[in-house]
Design a protein around this motif. Structure first.
Motif, PDB file in Angstrom:
ATOM      1  N   ASP A 142      -8.735   5.346  -1.976  1.00 42.19           N
ATOM      2  CA  ASP A 142      -9.438   4.131  -2.413  1.00 42.19           C
ATOM      3  C   ASP A 142      -9.748   3.226  -1.222  1.00 42.19           C
ATOM      4  O   ASP A 142     -10.836   2.646  -1.136  1.00 42.19           O
ATOM      5  CB  ASP A 142      -8.589   3.355  -3.424  1.00 42.19           C
ATOM      6  CG  ASP A 142      -8.606   4.007  -4.799  1.00 42.19           C
ATOM      7  OD1 ASP A 142      -9.541   4.782  -5.074  1.00 42.19           O
ATOM      8  OD2 ASP A 142      -7.676   3.751  -5.590  1.00 42.19           O
TER       9      ASP A 142
ATOM     10  N   LEU B 214      -4.929  -5.664  -6.328  1.00 39.12           N
ATOM     11  CA  LEU B 214      -5.184  -5.095  -7.649  1.00 39.12           C
ATOM     12  C   LEU B 214      -5.976  -6.079  -8.488  1.00 39.12           C
ATOM     13  O   LEU B 214      -5.581  -7.234  -8.646  1.00 39.12           O
ATOM     14  CB  LEU B 214      -3.865  -4.790  -8.361  1.00 39.12           C
ATOM     15  CG  LEU B 214      -2.959  -3.741  -7.712  1.00 39.12           C
ATOM     16  CD1 LEU B 214      -1.749  -3.492  -8.598  1.00 39.12           C
ATOM     17  CD2 LEU B 214      -3.709  -2.445  -7.453  1.00 39.12           C
TER      18      LEU B 214
ATOM     19  N   TRP C 287      -7.106  -1.654 -10.898  1.00 39.42           N
ATOM     20  CA  TRP C 287      -7.869  -0.873  -9.918  1.00 39.42           C
ATOM     21  C   TRP C 287      -7.877  -1.619  -8.587  1.00 39.42           C
ATOM     22  O   TRP C 287      -7.705  -2.837  -8.535  1.00 39.42           O
ATOM     23  CB  TRP C 287      -9.272  -0.559 -10.411  1.00 39.42           C
ATOM     24  CG  TRP C 287     -10.103  -1.739 -10.781  1.00 39.42           C
ATOM     25  CD1 TRP C 287     -10.062  -2.411 -11.968  1.00 39.42           C
ATOM     26  CD2 TRP C 287     -11.074  -2.426  -9.963  1.00 39.42           C
ATOM     27  NE1 TRP C 287     -10.940  -3.470 -11.943  1.00 39.42           N
ATOM     28  CE2 TRP C 287     -11.577  -3.501 -10.737  1.00 39.42           C
ATOM     29  CE3 TRP C 287     -11.565  -2.236  -8.677  1.00 39.42           C
ATOM     30  CZ2 TRP C 287     -12.550  -4.369 -10.242  1.00 39.42           C
ATOM     31  CZ3 TRP C 287     -12.529  -3.108  -8.188  1.00 39.42           C
ATOM     32  CH2 TRP C 287     -13.004  -4.154  -8.960  1.00 39.42           C
ATOM     33  N   ILE C 288      -8.045  -0.854  -7.506  1.00 43.66           N
ATOM     34  CA  ILE C 288      -7.919  -1.425  -6.160  1.00 43.66           C
ATOM     35  C   ILE C 288      -9.244  -2.054  -5.732  1.00 43.66           C
ATOM     36  O   ILE C 288     -10.267  -1.380  -5.648  1.00 43.66           O
ATOM     37  CB  ILE C 288      -7.436  -0.343  -5.170  1.00 43.66           C
ATOM     38  CG1 ILE C 288      -6.003   0.049  -5.545  1.00 43.66           C
ATOM     39  CG2 ILE C 288      -7.514  -0.853  -3.737  1.00 43.66           C
ATOM     40  CD1 ILE C 288      -5.402   1.149  -4.706  1.00 43.66           C
TER      41      ILE C 288
ATOM     42  N   MET D 243       0.849  -1.196   0.000  1.00 43.71           N
ATOM     43  CA  MET D 243       0.000   0.000   0.000  1.00 43.71           C
ATOM     44  C   MET D 243       0.886   1.247   0.000  1.00 43.71           C
ATOM     45  O   MET D 243       1.950   1.257   0.618  1.00 43.71           O
ATOM     46  CB  MET D 243      -0.894  -0.015   1.250  1.00 43.71           C
ATOM     47  CG  MET D 243      -1.979   1.055   1.269  1.00 43.71           C
ATOM     48  SD  MET D 243      -2.893   1.026   2.854  1.00 43.71           S
ATOM     49  CE  MET D 243      -3.828  -0.507   2.711  1.00 43.71           C
TER      50      MET D 243
ATOM     51  N   TYR E 224      -8.104  -4.463   0.414  1.00 43.24           N
ATOM     52  CA  TYR E 224      -6.946  -4.021   1.200  1.00 43.24           C
ATOM     53  C   TYR E 224      -6.824  -4.844   2.470  1.00 43.24           C
ATOM     54  O   TYR E 224      -7.785  -5.496   2.909  1.00 43.24           O
ATOM     55  CB  TYR E 224      -7.055  -2.528   1.554  1.00 43.24           C
ATOM     56  CG  TYR E 224      -8.192  -2.225   2.493  1.00 43.24           C
ATOM     57  CD1 TYR E 224      -8.050  -2.359   3.877  1.00 43.24           C
ATOM     58  CD2 TYR E 224      -9.438  -1.829   2.005  1.00 43.24           C
ATOM     59  CE1 TYR E 224      -9.107  -2.106   4.736  1.00 43.24           C
ATOM     60  CE2 TYR E 224     -10.503  -1.574   2.857  1.00 43.24           C
ATOM     61  CZ  TYR E 224     -10.329  -1.714   4.220  1.00 43.24           C
ATOM     62  OH  TYR E 224     -11.384  -1.485   5.082  1.00 43.24           O
TER      63      TYR E 224
ATOM     64  N   VAL F 191      -2.615  -3.623  -0.854  1.00 39.70           N
ATOM     65  CA  VAL F 191      -3.855  -3.471  -1.620  1.00 39.70           C
ATOM     66  C   VAL F 191      -3.914  -4.584  -2.662  1.00 39.70           C
ATOM     67  O   VAL F 191      -2.882  -5.055  -3.160  1.00 39.70           O
ATOM     68  CB  VAL F 191      -3.976  -2.089  -2.303  1.00 39.70           C
ATOM     69  CG1 VAL F 191      -4.233  -1.005  -1.262  1.00 39.70           C
ATOM     70  CG2 VAL F 191      -2.752  -1.762  -3.149  1.00 39.70           C
TER      71      VAL F 191
ATOM     72  N   ASP G  67      -2.868   5.480  -2.075  1.00 39.59           N
ATOM     73  CA  ASP G  67      -3.967   4.498  -2.154  1.00 39.59           C
ATOM     74  C   ASP G  67      -5.037   4.761  -1.101  1.00 39.59           C
ATOM     75  O   ASP G  67      -6.094   4.118  -1.116  1.00 39.59           O
ATOM     76  CB  ASP G  67      -3.442   3.068  -1.923  1.00 39.59           C
ATOM     77  CG  ASP G  67      -2.424   2.643  -2.959  1.00 39.59           C
ATOM     78  OD1 ASP G  67      -2.554   3.037  -4.133  1.00 39.59           O
ATOM     79  OD2 ASP G  67      -1.487   1.903  -2.579  1.00 39.59           O
TER      80      ASP G  67
END
Ligand SMILES: CC(C)(COP(=O)(O)OP(=O)(O)OC[C@H]1O[C@@H](n2cnc3c(N)ncnc32)[C@H](O)[C@@H]1OP(=O)(O)O)[C@@H](O)C(=O)NCCC(=O)NCCS
Length: 164
Positions: free
Chosen positions: A13, A47, A52-53, A6, A56, A45, A10
């Motif tokens: 998000d 992906l 895109w995230i 991370m 987490y 995080v 980030d």
């Protein structure tokens, strides 16, 4: 899907996913930012395709049996620590069922061992207790309360995984 470290960039998000998945457990972005600053090795995080995230995890060394209350700053990492605490693991619905959650839990277990810690612990919410049981955790029956913080409410369970 893959996990990566991370970064401070980030956090917006992460905050958005937390607000969507944990409406009953609101936390300020500064709480996430603090955990990332204090123990970046425990913050990742997920992906999805397209980068895109989609999830987490936040985690850090801590004191066994004394989980931090919801939405509080912890100030520093205790030294010595006596458990590895998973503050939160959250995947958007579209990222679930892929095994990615299991992958990161296994990675955190290796990380905890590498730090010389002999247990992992967490407070399970949102009906996630069966998921954690599949990862080897058990409800901590020795604990005085299912939620010693008193801040997570009814369905929270303090859970523990002792490392052999
Ligand atoms: C909990 C969470 C991270 C699990 O993610 P996931 O993608 O379903 O996990 P996995 O695909 O790796 O599942 C691993 C196993 O646990 C099982 N499982 C997952 N959630 C479960 C649940 N609520 N009850 C029973 N079993 C569950 C899966 O079926 C799978 O079993 P299998 O190994 O036999 O296939 C996800 O549901 C989530 O983000 N929930 C919302 C946020 C949250 O509440 N997090 C927990 C905070 S303590």
């Amino acid at each position: 899907m893959s996990w990566r470290a991370m970064a401070p960039g980030d956090l917006a998000d992460v905050d958005g996913i937390a607000a969507r998945l944990h409406p009953n457990y609101p936390e300020d972005r500064r709480v996430f930012a603090e955990r990332l600053r204090l123990h970046p090795d425990g913050c990742r995080v997920l992906l999805a395709a397209g980068a895109w995230i989609a999830g987490y995890v936040l985690s850090h060394p801590w004191q066994l049996g004394r989980p931090p209350a919801l939405n509080v700053l912890i100030g520093s990492i205790p030294s010595p620590a006596s458990t590895y605490y998973i503050h939160d693991l959250a995947l958007l619905p579209e990222a679930r069922g892929s095994g990615s959650a299991t992958v990161i839990v296994e990675e955190l277990i290796r990380h905890a061992r590498a730090l010389g810690l002999t247990s992992l612990s967490l407070i399970a919410v949102n009906g996630s207790t069966p998921f954690w049981e599949r990862q080897g955790f058990a409800v901590d029956k020795a604990a005085a309360a299912t939620d010693p913080t008193g801040s997570y409410g009814g369905d929270a369970n303090l859970m523990l995984l002792r490392l052999a």
